[in-house]
Structures are given as C-alpha cells and as structure tokens.
Design a protein around this motif. Sequence first.
Motif, PDB file in Angstrom:
ATOM      1  N   ASP A 243       0.753  -1.482   0.175  1.00 57.48           N
ATOM      2  CA  ASP A 243      -0.205   0.000  -0.213  1.00 57.48           C
ATOM      3  C   ASP A 243       0.491   1.422   0.586  1.00 57.48           C
ATOM      4  OD1 ASP A 243      -2.389  -1.154  -0.341  1.00 57.48           O
ATOM      5  OD2 ASP A 243      -2.562  -1.700   2.441  1.00 57.48           O
ATOM      6  N   ILE A 244       2.200   1.098   0.530  1.00 54.79           N
ATOM      7  CA  ILE A 244       2.525   2.397   0.506  1.00 54.79           C
ATOM      8  C   ILE A 244       3.982   2.469  -1.299  1.00 54.79           C
ATOM      9  CG2 ILE A 244       5.427   3.249   1.597  1.00 54.79           C
ATOM     10  CD1 ILE A 244       4.437   1.885   4.105  1.00 54.79           C
ATOM     11  N   ASP A 245       3.793   1.863  -1.405  1.00 50.66           N
ATOM     12  CA  ASP A 245       4.390   1.531  -2.302  1.00 50.66           C
ATOM     13  C   ASP A 245       3.909   2.344  -3.627  1.00 50.66           C
ATOM     14  OD1 ASP A 245       6.459   0.772  -1.682  1.00 50.66           O
ATOM     15  OD2 ASP A 245       6.533  -1.367  -2.351  1.00 50.66           O
ATOM     16  N   LYS A 246       2.185   1.478  -3.285  1.00 50.04           N
ATOM     17  CA  LYS A 246       0.967   1.868  -3.702  1.00 50.04           C
ATOM     18  C   LYS A 246       0.977   3.528  -4.302  1.00 50.04           C
ATOM     19  CE  LYS A 246      -3.780   2.196  -4.566  1.00 50.04           C
ATOM     20  NZ  LYS A 246      -4.829   1.943  -4.387  1.00 50.04           N
ATOM     21  N   TRP A 247       0.908   3.841  -3.181  1.00 53.54           N
ATOM     22  CA  TRP A 247       0.436   5.264  -2.649  1.00 53.54           C
ATOM     23  C   TRP A 247       2.033   6.264  -2.730  1.00 53.54           C
ATOM     24  CZ3 TRP A 247      -3.915   7.899  -3.089  1.00 53.54           C
ATOM     25  CH2 TRP A 247      -5.231   7.210  -2.897  1.00 53.54           C
ATOM     26  N   VAL A 248       3.106   5.699  -2.556  1.00 46.78           N
ATOM     27  CA  VAL A 248       4.278   6.848  -3.314  1.00 46.78           C
ATOM     28  C   VAL A 248       4.308   7.010  -4.633  1.00 46.78           C
ATOM     29  CG1 VAL A 248       6.563   6.875  -3.732  1.00 46.78           C
ATOM     30  CG2 VAL A 248       5.075   6.462  -1.434  1.00 46.78           C
ATOM     31  N   GLU A 249       3.821   6.223  -5.787  1.00 44.11           N
ATOM     32  CA  GLU A 249       3.708   5.949  -6.963  1.00 44.11           C
ATOM     33  C   GLU A 249       2.451   6.876  -7.443  1.00 44.11           C
ATOM     34  OE1 GLU A 249       4.657   5.872 -10.862  1.00 44.11           O
ATOM     35  OE2 GLU A 249       6.036   5.558  -9.438  1.00 44.11           O
ATOM     36  N   VAL A 250       1.315   7.033  -6.519  1.00 46.13           N
ATOM     37  CA  VAL A 250       0.228   7.692  -6.727  1.00 46.13           C
ATOM     38  C   VAL A 250       0.967   9.530  -6.853  1.00 46.13           C
ATOM     39  CG1 VAL A 250      -2.382   8.267  -6.291  1.00 46.13           C
ATOM     40  CG2 VAL A 250      -1.426   5.941  -6.497  1.00 46.13           C
ATOM     41  N   PHE A 251       1.398   9.816  -5.677  1.00 43.73           N
ATOM     42  CA  PHE A 251       1.289  10.932  -5.754  1.00 43.73           C
ATOM     43  C   PHE A 251       2.911  11.398  -6.160  1.00 43.73           C
ATOM     44  CE2 PHE A 251      -0.398  10.527  -0.794  1.00 43.73           C
ATOM     45  CZ  PHE A 251      -1.662  10.964  -1.213  1.00 43.73           C
ATOM     46  N   ARG A 252       3.613  10.332  -6.719  1.00 48.40           N
ATOM     47  CA  ARG A 252       4.613  11.146  -7.330  1.00 48.40           C
ATOM     48  C   ARG A 252       3.737  11.436  -9.001  1.00 48.40           C
ATOM     49  NH1 ARG A 252       7.517   9.101 -11.355  1.00 48.40           N
ATOM     50  NH2 ARG A 252       6.621   7.569 -11.741  1.00 48.40           N
TER      51      ARG A 252
END
Length: 471
Positions: free
Chosen positions: A8-17
């Motif tokens: 989940d952390i990896d997913k949202w890092v990529e979304v915000f990025r």
Amino acid sequence: MAELAMADIDKWVEVFRQQIEQRNLPRGYRMESIRAAASRCGLSRYALTAVYERLEAMGVLEARQGSGFYVCRTPQAVRNSSSFPTDDVLDVALLIRGLLDRNDLVKCGSGTLPPDWLEELELSQHIKTVASLPATNVYSYGLERGFQPLLELVQLKLEAMQISVRQEQLMLTRGVTEALNYLIRALLSPGDTVLVEAPSYYNLIGLLRLAGMQVIAIERQPDGPDLQQLQEAIEQHHPKAFFLQSILHNPTGSSISPGKAFRLVSAAEKAGMFLIEDDIYGDLADPALIRLATLDQLDKVIYVSGFSKTVSADLRVGFIAASADIMARLSKIKLLESITGSEFVEKVVYHSLSRGNYKKHIDRLRTRLFDGRRELREVLLRHGWQCWGSDEDSSDSGDGMFVWTRHPDWSDSLELAQHAARAGLWVAPGKAFVTRDVSPWIRLNVAYNCPKLFDWLAQPGQKAGTSVSRS
C-alpha cells in the motif's frame, strides 16, 4: 500484514509521485494533513507518514516544522528506481543461483564454510535446548530491536573492540544483507551517488542498483581502498556513502592498514560522507586488526556484522551499530518492512555464543583457514595462477577463507566458471564482484580444498578449446 502495508505504501508513493510529476499537485502546494490523507487513502496514519517521508527522500516533498508537507517549489528530477538498468545484475544472480542449484558441484567459490566445519558448535543441540525453555516465544512477535540478552552480548563484543556503544545504538537484523538494505533506505535516495570497492560483494552492488543509486567503484588495494581515487571521487561526485569491508575483504581476503584506516575516516569526516563498515567475516580475523568504527566511534561510521559465517548461514542474525539518530530511522524502517526479527532464532544464536565453545570454535576455524590458504596458494602459484596482491611467492599474511586469483590464459571469468562447472566445480566469477563488463578473476574458498579442485587448477585451459591463449 507487513507485506500488505508495504504494498500500500509503494502504491500511494507512486500515485502521489505521478500527480506531482504531471503538475496535478502544483509546486508549493500544501499536502493534506496526515490524518485527512490517511482517511482518504485507507491507510493508517503511520503508513501515510511513511508515504510522505518516502516522497521527501525522493526530493519532491519538503517538510516544514509545524506546518506540514509541501510540494517542492524547485523539485529534483523524480527518479523511479525501476528505470535503472538491472539486467546485468540479475543475469549474474541467475548464473550464480543456477550453479548453486547443481548439488553435484563442489562449491569451491562459496561465501560460507562447509557444514562439517560448523558442526562442532553443536547447533542442533542448542536449538533443542532453546525450544524446550518455558519462556521461548514462537507464537508472537519479538522485540523491535531484537532479543535483549543477545544485544547485550553484541555490546560487550564491540566494547572489546574499543567501540563505545549504548543499547539504543544497536539493532538486530536477519543477516547483513537485510542490514545493508535498511541502511540504503534510511540514508539514501534514488539517484544518490555512492561508493563501493572494486571488487565488491555482488549482493551489495545489486541492492544499490535496484535502489536506483549511482554506483562508483574505488579500487581495492592490498592495504585498503585507493585513497587518491577516493579523494577524486569525493571532489567530483560528492558521494553520500562508501560501502566497504575493511577487514577480510570479500573477495580478496585483504585487510586495511592502520594508517590507511585513519586517513579514510578523516576523509569521510571532511566530506560529510557515511562509511558503512561491513565486518561479517571479522570473527575470523586477527583480533588485533583495527576497525574504522574504533577510530570514529560511530559518528560517520556505521558498523554492520553478524554470525552467519561462523554459526549458521540459515539461522541468519546480523546487527547494526550506529548513532542514536540513525538508529531511530532504522527502527522505523524495520517496523515497516519486517516488524521484528525471529526471537527464536536470535535466542538460538545467543545460546550458541554464550553457552557453547564459541571462542575455541573460532580459534580452530582460524587455524584451519590459515593452513588452507597456504596450501591453496602454493598449488595456484605452482601452476601459473596469479594470486591477488602477491604474485611473486607463496607467502601470505592474510586471514579468512578467500583467495582471489586469475589464470593468464583466461580473460573472462564467466567462461572460466563454466569450464570449472563442467569439471564438477563451482567457482565464483569475478564479473559478480565488479561493475565493469568483464573480469579475469575468480574467488576460491580455501575451506573447499580437495583433489578435484587441485587437478583442475593444474590444467585449467587444456579442455577449453578455443577459449585459451587470450590476452
């Protein structure tokens, strides 16, 4: 659960990025509060904090004390680690794994000792003893930093090396590789420049490249890294960290001289560069050899070691000693990535070190390795091989399990390793330890000396066909 949290952390890092990269979140924009964003994203506040901190480390967010997180007004180029070339690292890893999976090969290039060399510790008996203890914990998590009695034993071990350390500066890990991965995440960001030795431990090179680091190699000399080359790299590239093995370097077996160790620590302090000292083979070395952490006292030096080479490669327990500030960062990363280590395994290792004959075990290992190095070097030099650091005669002041060697008829160690495999031997090709395309060197482990190896060393090119007689 830990794996789901990291996904989940990896997913949202990529979304915000992507939102920041596409200007959907403009420069200078104040991000949602952690509470509000966590609720909207379906994350815990702790996990959402990790997302923001990861983006800050990537250089696209900045934290303002008492105000929150903001999109950087002049953001650095956002770097995605998946865009970095890793095919060559993966190819080498697959080659090594393929060779290791062939159980009929004599593993003459292994990075560990043979099982029968470690059996005198009676590890199976220690496992049974720990399993029978009433307080043994096998159903729930262990402690965040690790099993306290083992941490205390590590503290005593470091104090014997004149490294002053407090309990809050120590943490147990599942081996040195995990420790290095934690340090990469805690200290570095994708695109940072880091230094390694040439040659260097192949897992380290792979970890750094997969994390998106710019890797620069500093030549290893018999008495330590080339300090002139190091200074040039510092001036030109401003590296954040230098990963090295000061003692019993893998794969050359060499150890740093006291004078060079002092100058290296001084150079790192002036440059503001971390020194990551990997001392996994340290228990097999002369106790009088000096560590960088002894000189620096955990200011710019971060000390990493473990027990996989002298107790068990399967029961992996390592540790990190660092400043209290760095350890606080490492603890957060450990909680996110693995929660805790295995307290049962840590208890077994503690029991092996404190209740067994560990010191006598180490003394016997050092004696056997010394004899094995002398025997192997004599065979190599007799048959025209070159031993790294001393080609003129068979004298060798080194310790440890490795000999780094080459044959003048072979310029590509990958082909030489394949030739050895056809003879029933696994040798570690030099390509795995360097950042360039080709290396003529191979790593041999003296604990695996045997007639089959010596016969092959006597005629390494006679069955190689067109592969011989190259310069």
